[in-house]
Design a protein around this motif. Sequence first.
Motif, mmCIF file in Angstrom:
data_model
loop_
_atom_site.group_PDB
_atom_site.id
_atom_site.type_symbol
_atom_site.label_atom_id
_atom_site.label_comp_id
_atom_site.label_asym_id
_atom_site.label_seq_id
_atom_site.Cartn_x
_atom_site.Cartn_y
_atom_site.Cartn_z
ATOM 1 N N TRP A 129 0.810 -1.215 0.000
ATOM 2 C CA TRP A 129 0.000 0.000 0.000
ATOM 3 C C TRP A 129 0.845 1.268 0.000
ATOM 4 O O TRP A 129 0.544 2.222 -0.725
ATOM 5 N N ASP A 130 1.912 1.298 0.778
ATOM 6 C CA ASP A 130 2.719 2.512 0.823
ATOM 7 C C ASP A 130 3.374 2.793 -0.528
ATOM 8 O O ASP A 130 3.614 3.950 -0.890
ATOM 9 N N GLU A 131 3.635 1.739 -1.310
ATOM 10 C CA GLU A 131 4.168 1.926 -2.664
ATOM 11 C C GLU A 131 3.110 2.512 -3.589
ATOM 12 O O GLU A 131 3.391 3.421 -4.381
ATOM 13 N N VAL A 132 1.891 1.982 -3.508
ATOM 14 C CA VAL A 132 0.794 2.519 -4.322
ATOM 15 C C VAL A 132 0.590 4.001 -4.023
ATOM 16 O O VAL A 132 0.498 4.846 -4.936
ATOM 17 N N ALA A 133 0.527 4.342 -2.737
ATOM 18 C CA ALA A 133 0.259 5.727 -2.340
ATOM 19 C C ALA A 133 1.398 6.658 -2.748
ATOM 20 O O ALA A 133 1.164 7.767 -3.257
ATOM 21 N N SER A 134 2.631 6.222 -2.538
ATOM 22 C CA SER A 134 3.762 7.088 -2.888
ATOM 23 C C SER A 134 3.873 7.260 -4.393
ATOM 24 O O SER A 134 4.234 8.342 -4.883
ATOM 25 N N LEU A 135 3.544 6.226 -5.162
ATOM 26 C CA LEU A 135 3.545 6.349 -6.620
ATOM 27 C C LEU A 135 2.497 7.351 -7.076
ATOM 28 O O LEU A 135 2.762 8.198 -7.938
ATOM 29 N N ALA A 136 1.311 7.282 -6.490
ATOM 30 C CA ALA A 136 0.250 8.225 -6.855
ATOM 31 C C ALA A 136 0.672 9.660 -6.579
ATOM 32 O O ALA A 136 0.457 10.563 -7.401
ATOM 33 N N ARG A 137 1.274 9.883 -5.430
ATOM 34 C CA ARG A 137 1.711 11.236 -5.089
ATOM 35 C C ARG A 137 2.808 11.718 -6.041
ATOM 36 O O ARG A 137 2.823 12.880 -6.469
ATOM 37 N N ALA A 138 3.721 10.820 -6.386
ATOM 38 C CA ALA A 138 4.801 11.185 -7.298
ATOM 39 C C ALA A 138 4.270 11.465 -8.702
ATOM 40 O O ALA A 138 4.750 12.371 -9.392
ATOM 41 N N LEU A 139 3.281 10.707 -9.138
ATOM 42 C CA LEU A 139 2.671 10.939 -10.446
ATOM 43 C C LEU A 139 2.000 12.310 -10.495
ATOM 44 O O LEU A 139 2.108 13.034 -11.494
ATOM 45 N N GLU A 140 1.313 12.657 -9.415
ATOM 46 C CA GLU A 140 0.692 13.982 -9.351
ATOM 47 C C GLU A 140 1.761 15.074 -9.447
ATOM 48 O O GLU A 140 1.583 16.071 -10.173
ATOM 49 N N ALA A 141 2.862 14.881 -8.763
ATOM 50 C CA ALA A 141 3.929 15.883 -8.784
ATOM 51 C C ALA A 141 4.537 16.044 -10.172
ATOM 52 O O ALA A 141 5.021 17.124 -10.527
ATOM 53 N N GLU A 142 4.474 14.982 -10.978
ATOM 54 C CA GLU A 142 5.029 15.045 -12.331
ATOM 55 C C GLU A 142 4.028 15.593 -13.351
ATOM 56 O O GLU A 142 4.351 15.688 -14.533
ATOM 57 N N GLY A 143 2.811 15.918 -12.912
ATOM 58 C CA GLY A 143 1.875 16.567 -13.816
ATOM 59 C C GLY A 143 0.690 15.755 -14.271
ATOM 60 O O GLY A 143 -0.039 16.165 -15.191
ATOM 61 N N VAL A 144 0.450 14.602 -13.646
ATOM 62 C CA VAL A 144 -0.745 13.824 -13.990
ATOM 63 C C VAL A 144 -1.990 14.562 -13.512
ATOM 64 O O VAL A 144 -2.040 15.058 -12.385
ATOM 65 N N ASP A 145 -3.010 14.634 -14.372
ATOM 66 C CA ASP A 145 -4.246 15.339 -14.036
ATOM 67 C C ASP A 145 -5.249 14.462 -13.307
ATOM 68 O O ASP A 145 -6.089 14.964 -12.547
ATOM 69 N N VAL A 146 -5.207 13.162 -13.568
ATOM 70 C CA VAL A 146 -6.170 12.221 -13.002
ATOM 71 C C VAL A 146 -5.448 10.906 -12.713
ATOM 72 O O VAL A 146 -4.624 10.458 -13.509
ATOM 73 N N ILE A 147 -5.792 10.284 -11.586
ATOM 74 C CA ILE A 147 -5.338 8.931 -11.271
ATOM 75 C C ILE A 147 -6.527 7.998 -11.452
ATOM 76 O O ILE A 147 -7.585 8.187 -10.846
ATOM 77 N N SER A 148 -6.350 6.997 -12.303
ATOM 78 C CA SER A 148 -7.397 5.994 -12.522
ATOM 79 C C SER A 148 -6.965 4.697 -11.862
ATOM 80 O O SER A 148 -5.843 4.228 -12.082
ATOM 81 N N THR A 149 -7.826 4.118 -11.047
ATOM 82 C CA THR A 149 -7.460 2.918 -10.290
ATOM 83 C C THR A 149 -7.867 1.644 -11.010
ATOM 84 O O THR A 149 -8.951 1.549 -11.577
ATOM 85 N N HIS A 150 -6.989 0.671 -10.941
ATOM 86 C CA HIS A 150 -7.203 -0.636 -11.543
ATOM 87 C C HIS A 150 -6.967 -1.678 -10.462
ATOM 88 O O HIS A 150 -6.236 -1.423 -9.501
ATOM 89 N N PHE A 151 -7.532 -2.865 -10.616
ATOM 90 C CA PHE A 151 -7.518 -3.823 -9.510
ATOM 91 C C PHE A 151 -7.148 -5.239 -9.939
ATOM 92 O O PHE A 151 -7.737 -6.202 -9.474
ATOM 93 N N CYS A 152 -6.174 -5.354 -10.816
ATOM 94 C CA CYS A 152 -5.785 -6.712 -11.178
ATOM 95 C C CYS A 152 -4.497 -6.714 -11.972
ATOM 96 O O CYS A 152 -4.089 -5.698 -12.528
ATOM 97 N N TRP A 153 -3.868 -7.866 -11.989
ATOM 98 C CA TRP A 153 -2.972 -8.278 -13.047
ATOM 99 C C TRP A 153 -3.726 -9.381 -13.780
ATOM 100 O O TRP A 153 -4.490 -10.131 -13.168
#
Length: 676
Positions: free
Chosen positions: A230-254
Amino acid sequence: MTHPKYPHVFSPLTIGKQVVKNRIIMGSMHTGLEDGPEPAKRLAAYFVERVKGGVGMIITGGISPHPSGGYGAKLTGPEEVAMHREVTQAVHAADPEVKICMQILHSGSLAGVPEAVAPSPVKSRIGRYAPVELDEAGIEEQIDAFARCAALAQEAGYDGVEIIGSAGYLISTFLVEKTNLRTDRWGGSWENRMRFPLEVVRRTRAAVGPDFVVIFRISAMDMLEGGLAWDEVASLARALEAEGVDVISTHFCWHESFVPTIATMVPRAAFAQVTGRLRKEVSVPVITSNRINMPDVAEAVLARGDADLVSMARPMLADAELVKKAAEGREDEINTCIGCNQACLDHTFTGRETSCLVNARACRETELTLTATLAPKRIAVVGAGPAGLAYATLAAERGHHVTLFDAAEEIGGQFNLAKRIPGKEEFTETLRYFGRMIEKHGVDLRLSTRVSADDLLAGGYDEIIIATGIEPRTPKIPGIDHPKVVRYIDVIRGTASVGQRVAIMGAGGIGFDVAELVTHDGPSGALDIEVFAKEWGIDFKNHPRGGVTGVTPVVQSSGREVWLLQRKTSAVGKGLGRTTGWTHRLALQRRGVKMVAGVEYDRIDDAGLHIRIEGEPQVLAVDTIIVCAGQLPARALHDELVAKGASPLLIGGAFEASELDAKQAIKQATEFALVA
């Protein structure tokens, strides 16, 4: 002005520098139109029908940024821009407020081509080839390909792009330790493993400027042992926002996960709570998805604060006007997605064009047009199963005068059996839809009416449609009339008693449904998220690595000892759907069902079922033998009409009954009804 019933669904939302008119997104689906004949014309018609149906934003099927990315559809150079521009122009002409974003999808180790690439040469369990390990130059080439693809999408008139970083595709394999074995700056520590997606986003944003929407689809819960913590998912989302992503879309599988996430057995909005948790980590809008198939479900998700936008992909196949119908208070007219996957994802993953079991016009909008008839006819349809219902309602919608007969007390045919199987409760929605269409289009419905050939001929109908379905096949085995033997129809209806030791003769779709029914105990996981999570080992509360690591599934079992038998020597369940068959096999295996192929049936007597396997005789000392040995077309009425000189039309199971196939029945009925 807000909608009184759906205030959240119909409120606009600012995304970056753009405004989306409502919160419903048509999510990404690779349909096969992208790389089929006349792709621009057919894609435009497909999308425009959904635009007119009220959707706020469209995300296209996956488009590869590089030849190694798999799929036939790609956007790698200026020569491919024209096709995409034709699609975006059609969408914007239909409604300038609707946004269309192109999904950039590099399949990585799942590309299905010998040139498949990945961070490490780790072959996916479901991949065709072991991927080639990218070197430093190769990584730079792939990153630049993403940015170039986004710039070309912008040139083609898209409002934005969605970069997919989940599901076992290229980007996600950089993120997960088990698929990224590198020791250079692209692997090892978490900071190194997330370098690739962040660099993709950084260069993409630089290539398209500040006004173009950039969405990133993140694997919020991999459903995979060894997946992201979970901490990896959350930190990735925050880093993506910092790089200029406008929207985070969540997916739930491989795709290689052993947890169902999109099948009908999954409860509605089961995973939205994970999106809600991630939403608290970022300030940009967040999209949720998976098994959200009706407007009230979407409204509840948004009202709880679990998401800012709701992606409804397959529901847009089932009903292009879903959003419009919700806005107009016509929810009872929505043709609901039942999560069966039979004509959509099963087709996608076997290289066929996508459609929809409950809406055979999906992806065939240019060839199956719903036009009013200029010459109304009097049409009799006999049989109110899926085929008869589809034909009768579409013919009536076109302006024909349709009388629909059925000997039963309710419409539905075999769907009335399917809806009784735990995990298939959604089938009730299709019957609700057809019932409403019967009312709306003025079909003269005559239930509890066993119509004869003479009745039909005396009725003076211009056309007679025979949709009388199937008759269960009774195998010619000594003792088949023994008291131990019962029909699957009676078991599903609850009119036959079932003992503790059970043999099921026949392991097709019906055999598996019956096995599910007689081995299931307790509430249906499809109707209870907590029960579903326990059945499949998901830990929503603690969110361990991958969402499942260390969680033991809780098996709900009736305690019956069950044998599921088939004559064929192939693996039991091999003929089930590509994307759902494994879930049924795994669920039954966990309940101890013995699946046996290559069975020869000798006889039935007081001792039980006498069989031979590889020539060796055995006796299954069972209390109950359930016959699921196939079907025969019910054609007696048709044959009598032909004998009397009539020319009735056969459709559905009465036409072909090798295996119950509602997909084919509704498709066939639709094709005939639209030219009647």
